[in-house]
Design a protein around this motif. Sequence first.
Motif, short mmCIF file in Angstrom:
data_model
loop_
_atom_site.label_atom_id
_atom_site.label_comp_id
_atom_site.label_asym_id
_atom_site.label_seq_id
_atom_site.Cartn_x
_atom_site.Cartn_y
_atom_site.Cartn_z
N SER A 43 11.93 1.56 12.00
CA SER A 43 12.97 0.54 11.91
C SER A 43 13.30 0.16 10.47
O SER A 43 14.21 -0.64 10.23
CB SER A 43 12.56 -0.71 12.68
N LEU A 44 12.60 0.73 9.50
CA LEU A 44 12.89 0.42 8.11
C LEU A 44 14.27 0.95 7.72
O LEU A 44 14.74 1.94 8.28
CB LEU A 44 11.82 1.05 7.20
N PRO A 45 14.93 0.30 6.77
CA PRO A 45 16.29 0.72 6.40
C PRO A 45 16.30 2.05 5.66
O PRO A 45 15.33 2.42 5.00
CB PRO A 45 16.74 -0.41 5.47
N ASP A 46 17.40 2.75 5.79
CA ASP A 46 17.63 3.98 5.03
C ASP A 46 18.22 3.57 3.69
O ASP A 46 19.42 3.28 3.59
CB ASP A 46 18.57 4.91 5.79
N HIS A 54 4.74 2.05 -13.46
CA HIS A 54 4.20 2.13 -12.10
C HIS A 54 5.19 2.78 -11.14
O HIS A 54 6.34 3.04 -11.48
CB HIS A 54 3.78 0.75 -11.60
N ASP A 55 4.72 3.05 -9.93
CA ASP A 55 5.55 3.71 -8.93
C ASP A 55 6.05 2.72 -7.87
O ASP A 55 6.32 3.10 -6.74
CB ASP A 55 4.79 4.85 -8.25
N GLY A 56 6.16 1.47 -8.25
CA GLY A 56 6.65 0.44 -7.33
C GLY A 56 5.64 -0.65 -7.08
O GLY A 56 6.01 -1.78 -6.77
N VAL A 57 4.36 -0.33 -7.22
CA VAL A 57 3.29 -1.31 -7.01
C VAL A 57 2.39 -1.29 -8.24
O VAL A 57 1.91 -0.23 -8.65
CB VAL A 57 2.46 -1.00 -5.75
N ARG A 82 8.26 1.70 -1.55
CA ARG A 82 8.04 3.13 -1.79
C ARG A 82 9.31 3.92 -1.55
O ARG A 82 9.64 4.84 -2.29
CB ARG A 82 6.92 3.64 -0.87
N ARG A 83 10.07 3.55 -0.53
CA ARG A 83 11.33 4.24 -0.28
C ARG A 83 12.31 4.06 -1.44
O ARG A 83 12.99 4.99 -1.85
CB ARG A 83 11.96 3.75 1.03
N LEU A 84 12.39 2.84 -1.94
CA LEU A 84 13.29 2.58 -3.06
C LEU A 84 12.91 3.41 -4.28
O LEU A 84 13.77 3.98 -4.96
CB LEU A 84 13.26 1.09 -3.41
#
Length: 265
Positions: free
Chosen positions: A16-19, A74-77, A129-131
């Motif tokens: 259900s996460l956004p594309d 960093h890679d988002g985190v 992570r998707r972003l």
Amino acid sequence: MALAAGFAYAAYMYLSLPDVRALRTANPSSTAFMRLREQEGHAGRDQRWVPYARISQNLKRAVIVTEDSAYWQHDGVDYDQLRESMETNWERGEFARGASTITQQLAKNLYLDPAKNPLRKLKELLITRRLEVELSKQRILEIYLNVIEWGDGVWGAEAAARRYFHKPAADLTPSESALLAAAIANPHLMDPGHPSTRLRRRQQMIMRRMGAVTPPPVIVEPPPAVQDVPEIPVLPDVGEPSAVPGTPVAPLTTPGRGRGGPGPP
């Protein structure tokens, strides 16, 4: 049985996460936080989208120093900050310190709500992570600076620059940029138009640190179109630039609050 139910819920949540791929070429016309403010009865929305190249380098430096000093590494985190945050919160027995990166704040602002619970945090991490996979660092920062809240009804750098300093975001000085960055912590209480003594102190701290980071040069990307951001269904409450710019500096933290985002984290 419980394990199977947990796995099924996790699978549903992931699907259900956004594309976020749409954000490569399309600017969001609204965000979850904007819609939340409208539901709370906040009237009006002042937002004027500007491309990355038309946002002052001073503001980019100030925001990175304030919200995410290791943004380009960093890679988002930011796991070091996350560990320190968890240790602090464990010692105090409360949620006293956040460790959200700029990408995490963007994930929350675009798609989620301000609730503090593990499931909401998990969704935030997955979207983060998707972003990071789908968008360049420049694009993430561009969207972030155009959608964050800078006062009641004021969204994004251009609207904030014109509201508080009567100039475009491209012309913000180091002092003005540091004042705006200082107000991100709580844009409903910290007013750059009438700065308190506390806000001025934060501004001075940020200005002392701004020289330690350098935003990357502008990389030409396809001009995005405006369209709605895909929304996440309400669930039960159960390429970085080729040259690495700057070096990380110690994060600017204020005890008793999370890192960034509209309103109290």
